[in-house]
Design an enzyme around this catalytic site. Structure first.
Site, short mmCIF file in Angstrom:
data_model
loop_
_atom_site.label_atom_id
_atom_site.label_comp_id
_atom_site.label_asym_id
_atom_site.label_seq_id
_atom_site.Cartn_x
_atom_site.Cartn_y
_atom_site.Cartn_z
N LYS A 156 0.82 -1.22 0.00
CA LYS A 156 0.00 0.00 0.00
C LYS A 156 0.85 1.26 0.00
O LYS A 156 0.44 2.30 -0.50
CB LYS A 156 -0.95 0.02 1.21
CG LYS A 156 -2.09 -0.97 1.08
CD LYS A 156 -3.11 -0.74 2.18
CE LYS A 156 -4.26 -1.73 2.08
NZ LYS A 156 -5.17 -1.65 3.21
N LYS A 179 -5.20 -10.37 -6.22
CA LYS A 179 -6.45 -10.69 -5.53
C LYS A 179 -7.54 -9.67 -5.89
O LYS A 179 -7.23 -8.52 -6.20
CB LYS A 179 -6.22 -10.75 -4.02
CG LYS A 179 -5.92 -9.43 -3.41
CD LYS A 179 -5.92 -9.45 -1.89
CE LYS A 179 -5.79 -8.00 -1.46
NZ LYS A 179 -5.50 -7.70 -0.13
N LYS A 199 -11.04 -4.04 -3.39
CA LYS A 199 -11.93 -2.88 -3.49
C LYS A 199 -11.24 -1.74 -4.22
O LYS A 199 -11.87 -0.87 -4.77
CB LYS A 199 -12.31 -2.39 -2.09
CG LYS A 199 -13.14 -3.38 -1.29
CD LYS A 199 -13.58 -2.75 0.02
CE LYS A 199 -13.75 -3.78 1.12
NZ LYS A 199 -12.87 -3.64 2.26
P1 TYM Z 1 -10.63 -5.85 4.20
O1 TYM Z 1 -11.63 -4.79 4.48
O2 TYM Z 1 -9.62 -5.62 3.14
O3 TYM Z 1 -11.36 -7.21 3.85
C1 TYM Z 1 -12.37 -7.78 4.68
C2 TYM Z 1 -12.22 -9.28 4.68
O4 TYM Z 1 -12.29 -9.78 3.33
C3 TYM Z 1 -11.19 -10.63 3.07
N1 TYM Z 1 -10.81 -10.49 1.66
C4 TYM Z 1 -10.74 -11.51 0.79
N2 TYM Z 1 -10.96 -12.83 0.92
C5 TYM Z 1 -10.81 -13.61 -0.18
N3 TYM Z 1 -10.46 -13.12 -1.40
C6 TYM Z 1 -10.22 -11.80 -1.57
N4 TYM Z 1 -9.89 -11.33 -2.77
C7 TYM Z 1 -10.36 -10.93 -0.45
N5 TYM Z 1 -10.20 -9.59 -0.28
C8 TYM Z 1 -10.48 -9.35 1.02
C9 TYM Z 1 -10.07 -10.13 3.98
O5 TYM Z 1 -9.12 -11.14 4.23
C10 TYM Z 1 -10.85 -9.74 5.23
O6 TYM Z 1 -11.04 -10.85 6.07
N6 TYM Z 1 -7.32 -5.36 7.89
C11 TYM Z 1 -8.64 -5.90 7.56
C12 TYM Z 1 -9.75 -5.34 8.40
C13 TYM Z 1 -9.58 -5.49 9.87
C14 TYM Z 1 -9.72 -6.68 10.63
C15 TYM Z 1 -9.53 -6.29 11.98
C16 TYM Z 1 -9.97 -8.00 10.30
C17 TYM Z 1 -9.31 -4.48 10.75
N7 TYM Z 1 -9.30 -4.95 12.01
C18 TYM Z 1 -9.58 -7.23 13.01
C19 TYM Z 1 -10.02 -8.94 11.34
C20 TYM Z 1 -9.83 -8.56 12.67
C21 TYM Z 1 -8.92 -5.55 6.12
O7 TYM Z 1 -8.41 -4.63 5.56
O8 TYM Z 1 -9.90 -6.30 5.55
#
Ligand code: TYM
Length: 328
Positions: free
Chosen positions: A111, A192, A195
């Site tokens: 990032k 992957k 968003k």
């Molecule tokens: P975020 O918002 O990017 O994504 C949310 C969840 O979706 C999963 N994910 C995917 N799974 C499969 N294939 C994909 N292409 C894909 N893209 C996203 C992510 O693994 C995630 O589980 N840092 C985290 C948010 C967060 C969080 C936390 C998660 C903040 N605090 C505490 C767990 C516990 C994030 O950016 O997810």
């Protein structure tokens, strides 16, 4: 009952990868576990963002989670910035985490790449995430594969904290699904689904209409062969379609491959139809929720109160463990 916690950023529109990698498990975990789910708006400001949009996106993400099947009677759904312990605990954990381990985070490297200047917040992102998890005595964290390294860090921080200050924090485990943990971009199957993808043609947002879902899946990049086989390294595009179809139909992608002979057309049609059918009820529920924003806010208000009651208790233990003077 084991405690489950997970979070999602309100950046961009929730997509099929988020659903299949994470949110689907969240829905399933509501019954057997004490589950808390959080829209992590503070994480969303670690990169440049539009302040006029953030609140609306935060509410929209919560509505999508409800439409996807989270039930406020069976889980706690709330917004990260509504519970102050997240930031308070982050500070304490900042004094336990090291620069070296944060520098190794691949998501930070990705990032931060190409940015003229990188905020301290982006660097510290994984510590805020560790605080999210540790503030709730979490046992299990359902996430997609891309969060694996962040989860390891949260565990390391908890272990180090306990070693230094005595048993205080619960050490969490990641729960990564066997199928769907890494859904790839349809137009670029070695990256992957995200968003923030440069072009939206590789992403399926949960609210996309059937026509564009079908078009995107039918134009998915595959390869010049014709054999349908699950082989992520040699055939990333085809394997991605098999993973998607497998995840939405509950079947194993390798076995599914045997259903398709004679080229990729049949696989694409079957995947498009399955995804459209799978998303239809979610999209209908979303439209109902959209008509009642006050109802959604009420859910988030109650969720924050329930979450806060737990986090306050953990924070009191942390304050005591590190020796902060209780407020007279
Ligand atoms: P975020 O918002 O990017 O994504 C949310 C969840 O979706 C999963 N994910 C995917 N799974 C499969 N294939 C994909 N292409 C894909 N893209 C996203 C992510 O693994 C995630 O589980 N840092 C985290 C948010 C967060 C969080 C936390 C998660 C903040 N605090 C505490 C767990 C516990 C994030 O950016 O997810």
């Amino acid at each position: 009952m084991a405690r489950v916690f997970s979070g999602i950023q309100p950046t961009g529109d929730m997509h099929l990868g988020n659903y299949l990698g994470a949110v689907r498990q969240w829905v399933a975990d509501q019954d057997a576990h004490d589950a808390l789910y959080c829209v992590v708006d503070l994480h969303a400001i670690t990169l440049p963002h539009d302040p006029a949009e953030l609140a609306a996106r935060t509410r929209r993400t919560a509505m999508l989670l409800l439409a996807a099947g989270l039930d406020p009677h069976r889980c706690t759904l709330f917004v990260q910035s509504h519970v102050r312990v997240h930031t308070e605990l982050t500070w304490v954990l900042n004094c336990v985490a090291t620069m070296g381990e944060l520098r190794r985070m691949t998501q930070f490297k990705d990032k931060g790449q190409g940015q003229e200047s990188v905020s301290v917040g982006l660097f510290d992102y994984p510590v805020l995430m560790a605080a999210d998890i540790l503030a709730y005595d979490t046992d299990r964290v359902p996430v997609g594969d891309d969060q694996r390294q962040h989860l390891e860090l949260a565990r390391d921080i908890a272990l180090r904290f306990n070693h230094r200050f005595g048993e205080t924090l619960v050490v969490p485990e990641a729960a990564i699904p066997p199928v769907g943990a890494r859904i790839m971009d349809l137009a670029n199957p070695t990256a992957k689904m995200s968003k923030s993808a440069e072009s939206p043609t590789g992403t399926i947002a949960l609210l996309d209409d059937p026509k564009s879902i079908t078009k995107r899946i039918k134009s998915a990049v595959t390869d010049s062969e014709t054999e349908v086989r699950f082989d992520v390294a040699a055939k990333p595009g085809v394997s991605n379609l098999l993973s998607i179809l497998g995840a939405v139909t509950g079947r194993d992608p390798e076995t599914l491959a045997g259903d398709f002979t004679g080229g990729y057309g049949g696989l694409k049609t079957a995947t498009a139809e399955a995804v459209v059918e799978f998303l239809a009820p979610l999209q209908e529920r979303y439209r109902d929720l959209e008509a009642d924003p006050a109802g959604v806010d009420a859910v988030l208000g109650e969720g924050a109160a329930k979450a806060e009651a737990i986090a306050d208790g953990v924070m009191a233990r942390v304050r005591d463990a590190v020796g902060l003077l209780p407020r007279p």
